[in-house]
Structure formats: C-alpha cells, structure tokens
Design a protein around this motif. Structure first.
Motif, PDB file in Angstrom:
ATOM      1  N   PHE A  58       0.818  -1.213   0.000  1.00  0.00           N
ATOM      2  CA  PHE A  58       0.000   0.000   0.000  1.00  0.00           C
ATOM      3  C   PHE A  58       0.847   1.255   0.000  1.00  0.00           C
ATOM      4  O   PHE A  58       0.323   2.359  -0.005  1.00  0.00           O
ATOM      5  CB  PHE A  58      -0.894   0.031   1.241  1.00  0.00           C
ATOM      6  N   ARG A 108       3.002 -12.631   8.255  1.00  0.00           N
ATOM      7  CA  ARG A 108       1.998 -12.908   7.243  1.00  0.00           C
ATOM      8  C   ARG A 108       1.826 -11.744   6.287  1.00  0.00           C
ATOM      9  O   ARG A 108       2.152 -10.617   6.618  1.00  0.00           O
ATOM     10  CB  ARG A 108       0.663 -13.175   7.931  1.00  0.00           C
ATOM     11  N   ILE A 114       0.088  -3.874   5.941  1.00  0.00           N
ATOM     12  CA  ILE A 114      -0.091  -2.784   6.906  1.00  0.00           C
ATOM     13  C   ILE A 114       1.224  -2.064   7.136  1.00  0.00           C
ATOM     14  O   ILE A 114       1.274  -0.842   7.254  1.00  0.00           O
ATOM     15  CB  ILE A 114      -0.645  -3.340   8.223  1.00  0.00           C
ATOM     16  N   ILE A 245      -2.278   0.006  -7.330  1.00  0.00           N
ATOM     17  CA  ILE A 245      -2.987  -1.234  -7.032  1.00  0.00           C
ATOM     18  C   ILE A 245      -4.091  -1.461  -8.060  1.00  0.00           C
ATOM     19  O   ILE A 245      -4.258  -2.553  -8.587  1.00  0.00           O
ATOM     20  CB  ILE A 245      -3.621  -1.188  -5.631  1.00  0.00           C
ATOM     21  N   MET A 249      -4.706  -4.656 -10.856  1.00  0.00           N
ATOM     22  CA  MET A 249      -5.853  -5.489 -10.508  1.00  0.00           C
ATOM     23  C   MET A 249      -6.885  -5.454 -11.625  1.00  0.00           C
ATOM     24  O   MET A 249      -7.518  -6.457 -11.919  1.00  0.00           O
ATOM     25  CB  MET A 249      -6.514  -4.997  -9.215  1.00  0.00           C
ATOM     26  N   LEU A 290     -11.856  -0.291  -8.969  1.00  0.00           N
ATOM     27  CA  LEU A 290     -11.041  -1.249  -8.222  1.00  0.00           C
ATOM     28  C   LEU A 290     -11.928  -2.197  -7.441  1.00  0.00           C
ATOM     29  O   LEU A 290     -11.799  -3.424  -7.551  1.00  0.00           O
ATOM     30  CB  LEU A 290     -10.091  -0.512  -7.270  1.00  0.00           C
ATOM     31  N   VAL A 291     -12.857  -1.628  -6.663  1.00  0.00           N
ATOM     32  CA  VAL A 291     -13.730  -2.474  -5.855  1.00  0.00           C
ATOM     33  C   VAL A 291     -14.544  -3.396  -6.754  1.00  0.00           C
ATOM     34  O   VAL A 291     -14.678  -4.592  -6.506  1.00  0.00           O
ATOM     35  CB  VAL A 291     -14.656  -1.612  -4.972  1.00  0.00           C
ATOM     36  N   VAL A 294     -12.357  -6.160  -8.378  1.00  0.00           N
ATOM     37  CA  VAL A 294     -11.873  -7.124  -7.394  1.00  0.00           C
ATOM     38  C   VAL A 294     -12.962  -8.123  -7.036  1.00  0.00           C
ATOM     39  O   VAL A 294     -12.701  -9.305  -6.830  1.00  0.00           O
ATOM     40  CB  VAL A 294     -11.362  -6.363  -6.146  1.00  0.00           C
TER      41      VAL A 294
ATOM     42  N   PHE C  33     -10.074  -8.201  13.071  1.00  0.00           N
ATOM     43  CA  PHE C  33      -8.757  -8.728  12.745  1.00  0.00           C
ATOM     44  C   PHE C  33      -8.324  -9.769  13.762  1.00  0.00           C
ATOM     45  O   PHE C  33      -7.861 -10.844  13.419  1.00  0.00           O
ATOM     46  CB  PHE C  33      -7.743  -7.582  12.693  1.00  0.00           C
ATOM     47  N   ASP C  37      -9.889 -12.597  11.780  1.00  0.00           N
ATOM     48  CA  ASP C  37      -8.782 -12.659  10.833  1.00  0.00           C
ATOM     49  C   ASP C  37      -9.082 -11.945   9.515  1.00  0.00           C
ATOM     50  O   ASP C  37      -8.612 -12.354   8.449  1.00  0.00           O
ATOM     51  CB  ASP C  37      -8.457 -14.133  10.537  1.00  0.00           C
ATOM     52  N   VAL C  39      -8.639  -8.481   7.520  1.00  0.00           N
ATOM     53  CA  VAL C  39      -7.862  -7.249   7.599  1.00  0.00           C
ATOM     54  C   VAL C  39      -8.690  -6.112   7.037  1.00  0.00           C
ATOM     55  O   VAL C  39      -8.588  -5.779   5.851  1.00  0.00           O
ATOM     56  CB  VAL C  39      -6.536  -7.375   6.816  1.00  0.00           C
ATOM     57  N   ILE C  41      -8.896  -2.770   6.604  1.00  0.00           N
ATOM     58  CA  ILE C  41      -8.225  -1.481   6.736  1.00  0.00           C
ATOM     59  C   ILE C  41      -9.167  -0.340   6.434  1.00  0.00           C
ATOM     60  O   ILE C  41      -8.779   0.822   6.522  1.00  0.00           O
ATOM     61  CB  ILE C  41      -6.988  -1.364   5.838  1.00  0.00           C
ATOM     62  N   SER C  98      -6.385 -12.910   0.803  1.00  0.00           N
ATOM     63  CA  SER C  98      -5.278 -12.011   1.083  1.00  0.00           C
ATOM     64  C   SER C  98      -5.199 -10.867   0.092  1.00  0.00           C
ATOM     65  O   SER C  98      -5.508  -9.737   0.439  1.00  0.00           O
ATOM     66  CB  SER C  98      -3.969 -12.776   1.138  1.00  0.00           C
ATOM     67  N   LEU C 102      -7.728  -7.575   0.753  1.00  0.00           N
ATOM     68  CA  LEU C 102      -7.054  -6.340   1.118  1.00  0.00           C
ATOM     69  C   LEU C 102      -7.372  -5.239   0.120  1.00  0.00           C
ATOM     70  O   LEU C 102      -7.656  -4.101   0.501  1.00  0.00           O
ATOM     71  CB  LEU C 102      -5.530  -6.562   1.155  1.00  0.00           C
ATOM     72  N   SER C 103      -7.313  -5.556  -1.161  1.00  0.00           N
ATOM     73  CA  SER C 103      -7.595  -4.548  -2.175  1.00  0.00           C
ATOM     74  C   SER C 103      -9.022  -4.064  -2.056  1.00  0.00           C
ATOM     75  O   SER C 103      -9.292  -2.870  -2.257  1.00  0.00           O
ATOM     76  CB  SER C 103      -7.361  -5.114  -3.575  1.00  0.00           C
ATOM     77  N   PHE C 104      -9.934  -4.981  -1.756  1.00  0.00           N
ATOM     78  CA  PHE C 104     -11.347  -4.621  -1.592  1.00  0.00           C
ATOM     79  C   PHE C 104     -11.506  -3.589  -0.486  1.00  0.00           C
ATOM     80  O   PHE C 104     -12.121  -2.536  -0.684  1.00  0.00           O
ATOM     81  CB  PHE C 104     -12.137  -5.889  -1.278  1.00  0.00           C
ATOM     82  N   PHE C 106      -9.214  -1.730   0.855  1.00  0.00           N
ATOM     83  CA  PHE C 106      -8.498  -0.516   0.507  1.00  0.00           C
ATOM     84  C   PHE C 106      -9.355   0.337  -0.410  1.00  0.00           C
ATOM     85  O   PHE C 106      -9.447   1.553  -0.255  1.00  0.00           O
ATOM     86  CB  PHE C 106      -7.170  -0.875  -0.165  1.00  0.00           C
ATOM     87  N   PHE C 232      -3.948  -0.544  13.940  1.00  0.00           N
ATOM     88  CA  PHE C 232      -3.224  -1.802  13.840  1.00  0.00           C
ATOM     89  C   PHE C 232      -2.039  -1.847  14.784  1.00  0.00           C
ATOM     90  O   PHE C 232      -1.666  -2.914  15.273  1.00  0.00           O
ATOM     91  CB  PHE C 232      -2.820  -2.080  12.391  1.00  0.00           C
TER      92      PHE C 232
END
Lengths: 314, 243, 291
Positions: A58, A108, A114, A245, A249, A290-291, A294, C33, C37, C39, C41, C98, C102-104, C106, C232
């Motif tokens: 990011f 991970r 992050i 990003i 994508m 993007l959304v 995805v 989170f 689990d 994420v 953001i 993953s 995350l992209s979603f 974001f 976080f």
C-alpha cells in the motif's frame, strides 16, 4: 520470444511512439503521456510484488516519493544528469524496500501490507520535517526549457520515461518466464508448500520487494523536473497508492500485459476526467472500478480475455 | 548413525501440550509406519521435523547434522521431504509445473551442472507416469479429483529426490486397489534407497508397508517396534478402542 | 528541556485519556482482525463516516453526538453485516482473502474518503456540546471534558463488549469461531452467521468511535488514514484477539503519543503510531500479551 528479442522490439515500439508524439506537435501529448508512462512503470513494479508474489504493497507512494526526494536532495547539493538521478532513485528505494522487507516479510502477508502503509506515513512525516528538501513548504525545481538535440525539455523527460517503461516491461516479462517466476508464483499460491519444495521464500520475497521498490524509485526520480514544484502531499499522495494497485488489478495481475493495459486505460481515463470533470471524481471512478473488478473480475481484463478464449476452445 | 534422530522433542500451543518428549530414531533404508488416533500429534511431529513449526525443547538430527535452526527449504534441500495431509498444490501452475518447482529449487540447487529444460521435462513426465497422472500434466490442480490431488501431492514430494520421505496420510479416500498401488510404489521407492515414514489410518496399508511401527497417543509415543507385536500391545489396543 | 513535574503528569494524564479514546477506535478491529482474521483497513473510513453523521445531526438538530451514535449503532451493524456478506461471497468462499480482500477494503477506504470530499469538501468540521470547552482541575492536573467524556464512553463500550463476549452464547461463539469452527457447527451454530454478527458488531462500534472522534478533534476526510496505523499498532501491541490487550495497547500508545506531542511537537505524532507498529512487527509480532 526470447528476452533480447523482446527488448529490441519494445525499444523499436518506444521509439515509434516518441516520434509519433512529436508529429502531433502539441506539448500536451507529452505532458499527459508522461503521466501514463509513469503509471505503467508503477503498475508493473507493483505487480512484481503484488501480482506475482501475492504481497500487497500500500505504500507505493513512499517508494515513488523517495526517488523524487533523492532528486531534490541532489539538485540542491550538486545537480546531476537525470539518468544518474534515476539510478540513484532506484538504489535508494531499492534499499528501503530491502530493509522494510527484511523487517516484515517473515510475517503474514497482511502484516506486510499494513507495514507498507506505516512506512509511507513515517517517511512522509520525516520529509515534512526535513527542511533541506523543503519540508512542508515544498521545493522548487527549475528545469531548463530546452535540451539539445531533442528540443523541448518535456520531450526529454518523456523519452526517459519511455525507456523506463521498456526496462520495467522487459524485467517483468523476463521474470515471468524464468525460474524466479515459478518461485514467485509458488509463494503466491502456497508459501508453506513452496518452502517444503525447496523454495527459499524469504530470499525471493526480498528480491521482489527490492526490485519493485527500485523500479518505483526510478519512476519517481524525474518527477520533480516534470512538476517543477514538489510538495510532500503531492509526492506521497494517495492516488499513487490507489492507482498502482487498481491498474494491475483491473488489467490483470498474472501477466506483464495486465499492468500495461490497466495503466494505459485508467491513466488515459483519468487524464480525460481530470480535464473534463474534476480530479476528485476521477479518483472516485478509479476506486469504484477497483472495488468492482476485485469482486466481479478478480483476474482483471487479461483474465476475462483468457476465459473467453478458453471457452471458445471448448 | 540413524538418518533421522528426534530427541526429547516437545511442542506446546499455549497451555496445550501437543508433543511430549518424543524420541524417535529412523535408520537409513527403513520403512516406518506412524499411527495414532486423530489429534495425537502426528502431523505436529512432522511439522516440527520439517521446520514448519518450531519445537520448544528437544533436538532433531538429520544425517548426523542438527537441523533445528534451519528453515524448511534448507531441510528439504538436505534431503528431507514431506507431503501434506491436506493437499496443497500450487493452484495457478499446471500439474506438470507443480512437479517442476521442487526439481528447480531442490534438485537443481544440489547438483551441478543443473538439469537442462528437456531433462526437467523428462523428469516431470516420469514422475507423472509413476503416480498415474501422465494424462493430466497440462491441467490445473482444480481440475483434478481428490484422489488425483493426493497423488500429485506425493509426486511433488518425490520430485525433490529426498533421502527421507514423510508421507502424511497420502492415501485417504483412495480405493483398495489404489491404496495397494501407492503402497507398492512406496515400497519400490524404498528399495531404490529412500527411507520412508508413512503416516496413515488405513491399517492394511500400514501393516503391509511397515518394517517398524510407531504409535503416538495424545502427544506421547506409547509403542515402537515390530508391527505385529505393536498391534497386539494392550496399550495400543486401548488407544484404538472403538476405532 | 526543563522537565517540570506538572508538564510530565499532564502528559501522562492526557495520554491516558487519549488511550481511552483509542480503545473505542480499535475495539472493532480487535474483533474483525483479532478474532475473525479479516484485515479491514477500511475500519477508519467507517469511523469518519460516523463522525460526519454525528456532525450533520448536530448541525441540523443540535443533538448530542454520543446520543446520535448510539442510535446509529444498529444501522452501522447492518452495514457491517452487509459488507461481510459481500466479503464472504467474493473472497472468503473462494479462498482468496489475502490479495483481493485487502484490495477490496483498501478500495472501500479510498472510495469513502473521496465521496466525503465530494460531499463535504476538505474543510474541518466540528460539533458542539456542553462538555466541549470546559475543563476540570484536579490539583495540577488538567482534565479537559472533551477528552474525559469520550474516554469514559469508550471504556464503557469496552466493558459492554467484554461482558457480551464472555457471558452471552453468541458472544462466546464469536470468541470460539477463531479457534474451532467444527465445534461451532456441532453446536448447530453456523460459523458464517456468527462471523457476520461479529463483523457487524465491529462496524457498529465505529458509529460510537466516530462520534467520539469529532468530539476530540475537528474532522476532515483524510483524517481516517492517520488512524490506520494507530489501530493496527494497538492491535498488534496488545496482542491479537485479546480485548483487554487492546486497552493496554491503546493506553500505551496514547501515552507515547502524548509525550511526543508535548516534548517534540505535534508534527511528529503521525509517525509515532506507525513507528511503534513497525518496531513491534519487527521485534515482537505476538504483541505484549500475545498468544
């Protein structure tokens, strides 16, 4: 097509694009085109880490901005020719990529993502507080009007960015077809199984982070000359993170073609939208795309095309 | 000197003791069966031996070398390979390319000159034939049946040309004849020089395959010896009561 | 640097009050989170949304922001449940959490921010309430009510959640879902439904956190991004999945930030949280109370 051949072909295409642009005889083509080319490099660089290896970054803005601020630093210290600055930008951002990777890649993927956000903010804060490069007031970079034998300076910048595009695409494509590409793919697919198969995952992830960061830094190095006045908010702007990003994508993350398509499409779309509507709306469109992609088309445009071809085969 | 030597190995997850002072020695060329009820720690033991998990106490020696600090890929390169209980194929690579990965990263890392592309292709084809997947080389793992995925999992471990292969429940869901095929395959591999630890629930396979039988219950080793003797051990019978 | 006792103790107290507020901000992420689990953001984006809603209601009707937020909690809960459903259908089911997940999130974060900019512009917005302005004094200690009230509300929120998670059936199911999905199914509870409820709760907390935020400071759309690092950092510092750990992490970060602000200047504040996060990830990723 072998790597050397691809390099040659793309160099020829690049030269053709350059002279084609000169024919139009309008500097705006070069200004707008520079932005699109910059995005191709950023998207391709992002994809090496994100698409091939599966680690989301990011903080693209941070790597980009560091290349830019390295240029500002040297501009004040002792001006250097831009190609040298590009190399320096690459090294600086590459080293930072390596360092950050080393700190976080043993964790991970989510933590890495992050951490990249964290890095962007930390670096931005440092730059804002560093007066030598202008701090929050920004820095002026005066660029010459012309440079022989090309002519207008913007065309020189355009040509440099074109060469970076060729470099980035050749790099990405070369990796895809090499042993490294297999290694990256296994990390993306199943890191545990990759380790069990003998893949040195940490080492490869560091290679990906360093390379990705370096390319982004190289893209950022000429930026101060392009824009003339560099502020942390523009260098570290969120639009770099989102675009680097969104473009892979939407274009497709599994191949070098994806970021290229995504960057050209979205980059051009944004240039048009910024001029006709507003820059906030154009960012909104990028975010929504993007959304949407995805969720609906996770493999991007390249994926959609591949699916169509596969269905036709059957 | 045993090929694999596990000494007083313990592993906890918070307050839960998954493995309690496990001692295990496997000689070169042996065929060892490892059995135990669900949750007895068999996969945890494998994970500790291979480096996927880090054990709290104890030591693992492989070919005389202490491997405790080594990462998993370093252990694989030294000749220690495992298949996963739940198959973990590389989903975006073809079946053949799944086998190419250990060849590139383990076999080629060990030898020079490295295998050339056509040699790699040949080995992939060989391995696919060995497990009966030669028709599926160009397919993606998601197009395979469960059974075929287990075979791919085994083939991928074999591709790393290990000295010691740990097969973790490779035969769940296979038909009787398929089980016999795999057992035959493993015995042939063993006769070719590979030491094998077989973790299984299918007793037929275990009894036919093992020269030695180890039993794990609730994280402790309760038996270790000749298969027919171990089977008749009252402690083992009690552990399997109702199984 | 003259280290006066007054300055020191006020920095500590300010840090604790700030830490209390940070608890409210982070408690939702501790669930999404730490337990689920996921994420998320985009969590700060929901908080900012909560802030703006409190602002509109306060501007138009003069209603107290905290009151607004309590009324908004069910709405945010439904929003959270909806977002989880999309997340589940699109990503979790397909096993692609993953990169795409995350992209979603974001994308959600980004889109929310841009929409807020388009609707409200980049000016700072603030609310008015009787407790914004006055300060209590306890000897040399300053207790601005605009910090004290949010701190107390936040701790109340934490207490309520902690009770819910430990005493009710659904609460315990939520705590269990991270560890044993099979056991949950055997108890005839659907893990997906439990997770959806949990995520809904996590977003419901942002309604309150948003109101508290705009009480403490003026808000504009990009403020959310500063909080990603804080949220976080606190989660990791306190140990994932541990709600009490969240409080401790929040207090610690609050105090560190307060000290940095007092003695080095507020322009370094954003870097503090992120710096703490990077350091924790690098050296003690399980957190101080981690499992």
């Amino acid at each position: 097509m072998q790597n050397g051949m691809f390099l040659l072909v793309s160099a020829v295409v690049a030269v053709a694009v350059f002279f084609g642009a000169r024919l139009v005889n309008n500097d705006y083509v070069f200004f707008a085109g520079y932005t699109v080319l910059q995005f191709i490099v950023l998207a391709t660089a992002w994809n090496i880490l994100g698409g091939y290896t599966g680690y989301v970054n990011f903080g693209s803005a941070a790597f980009f901005a560091m290349g830019a601020y390295a240029t500002v630093f040297f501009h004040k210290l002792h001006p250097l020719p831009i190609p040298v600055l590009i190399l320096i930008g690459g090294v600086v951002s590459g080293v930072v990529g390596l360092g950050m990777g080393y700190l976080t890649l043993r964790l991970r993927g989510a933590f890495f993502a992050i951490a990249t956000l964290a890095l962007a903010v930390v670096l931005a804060t440092f730059v804002v507080n560093w007066d030598y490069v202008g701090g929050s007031r920004g820095a002026y970079i005066i660029r010459p009007n012309e440079i022989a034998p090309i002519g207008p300076y913007i065309q020189y910048l355009f040509l440099l960015m074109l060469s970076l595009v060729v470099l980035a695409l050749a790099c990405a494509r070369g990796i895809e077809r090499s042993q490294l590409g297999y290694g990256f793919a296994t990390i993306r697919d199943d890191e545990l199984a990759a380790e069990a198969s003998g893949v040195p995952t940490l080492r490869l992830k560091l290679v990906a982070t360093t390379l990705s960061g370096a390319l982004m830094g190289m893209a950022g190095a000429p930026f101060p000359y392009y824009i003339g006045y560099l502020q942390p908010s523009s260098a570290f702007g969120l639009e770099y993170a989102v675009n680097s990003i969104a473009m892979p994508m939407i274009g497709g993350t599994t191949s070098w073609v994806g970021p290229l398509i995504g960057a050209v499409l979205l980059g051009s779309l944004q240039q048009i939208a910024t001029v006709t509507i507003s820059s906030a709306v154009n960012l909104l469109i990028v975010g929504l795309l993007l959304v949407g992609f995805v969720i609906i088309a996770p493999n991007g445009i390249v994926g959609l095309v591949q699916d169509r071809l596969r269905r036709r085969e059957k | 000197m045993p090929l694999l030597e596990v000494t007083r190995l313990s592993k906890r997850f918070g307050g839960f003791v998954a493995l309690d002072e496990i001692n295990l020695a496997v000689a070169e060329g042996e065929r060892v069966g490892l059995i135990g009820p669900n949750g007895s720690g068999k996969s945890t033991l494998v994970n500790c031996i291979c480096g996927t998990l880090v054990n709290e106490t104890g030591m693992v020696r492989f070919a005389g070398e202490k491997i405790d600090g080594l990462l998993t890929h370093e252990r694989t390169r030294r000749g220690l390979a495992r298949s996963f209980q739940l198959p973990r194929p590389f989903a975006t690579l073809t079946v053949a390319d799944n086998l190419r990965v250990p060849l590139l990263y383990t076999v080629n890392a060990r030898r020079s000159p490295a295998l050339k592309p056509f040699e790699l292709d040949a080995r992939c084809a060989e391995l696919l034939t060995l497990v009966g997947l030669s028709a599926k080389g160009a397919k993606l793992p998601r197009d395979l049946t469960q059974v075929e995925m287990r075979k791919l999992e085994l083939a991928r471990a074999m591709a790393a040309e290990p000295k010691l292969l740990i097969a973790d429940e490779a035969m769940a869901g296979l038909s009787q004849s398929e089980v016999d095929d795999i057992v035959g395959l493993l015995i042939r591999l063993n006769e070719g020089g590979i030491t094998i630890i077989l973790i299984e629930h299918i007793m037929r396979a275990v009894m036919r395959f093992s020269q030695r039988l180890v039993v794990l219950v609730s994280g402790r080793k309760i038996a270790d010896g000749q298969p027919d003797q171990v089977i008749r051990d009252p402690a083992v019978e009690r552990a399997y009561l109702g199984q | 640097m003259g280290l006066s006792f007054d300055l020191l103790i006020n920095a500590v107290v300010a840090g604790i009050l700030l830490g209390g507020f940070y608890t409210a901000v982070t408690i939702g992420v501790s669930i999404s989170f730490g337990i689920l689990d996921i994420v998320n953001i985009a969590h700060p984006a929901f908080i900012i949304l909560g802030s703006y809603i409190a602002y509109i209601v306060n501007q138009t009707f003069g209603i107290d922001p905290i009151l607004t937020s309590i009324v908004m909690m069910p709405v945010f809960y439904l929003l959270g449940a909806g977002v989880y459903q999309i997340y589940y259908e699109a990503f979790e089911k397909r096993g692609q959490e993953s990169l795409r997940g995350l992209s979603f999130f974001f994308g959600l974060l980004f889109v929310t921010e841009v929409i807020l900019i388009l609707v409200f512009g980049v000016d700072y917005r603030y609310v008015e309430a009787w407790y914004i302005g006055p300060s209590w004094h306890l000897g040399v200690i300053d207790l601005p009510l605009r910090m004290l009230v949010p701190c107390l509300v936040a701790l109340a929120l934490f207490g309520a959640l902690q009770l819910f998670l430990s005493q009710t059936f659904i609460g315990r199911a939520i705590s269990a879902v991270a560890q044993d999905q099979l056991a949950l199914r055997l108890m005839a509870a659907s893990p997906t439904r439990i997770k959806r409820i949990a995520f809904g709760i996590s977003i419901a907390t942002t309604a309150v956190a948003g109101a508290l935020l705009i009480i403490i400071q003026p808000v504009e759309p990009s403020v959310g991004r500063e909080y990603i690092g804080r949220v976080f950092a606190i989660c990791v510092l306190g140990g994932l999945g541990s709600l009490p750990g969240t409080v401790i992490g929040a207090m610690l970060l609050g105090i560190v930030e307060s000290f940095t602000s007092t003695f080095y200047g507020p322009s370094w504040a954003p870097a503090v949280a992120f710096g703490v996060l990077l350091l924790t990830l690098a050296f003690r990723p399980a957190g101080l109370l981690g499992r």
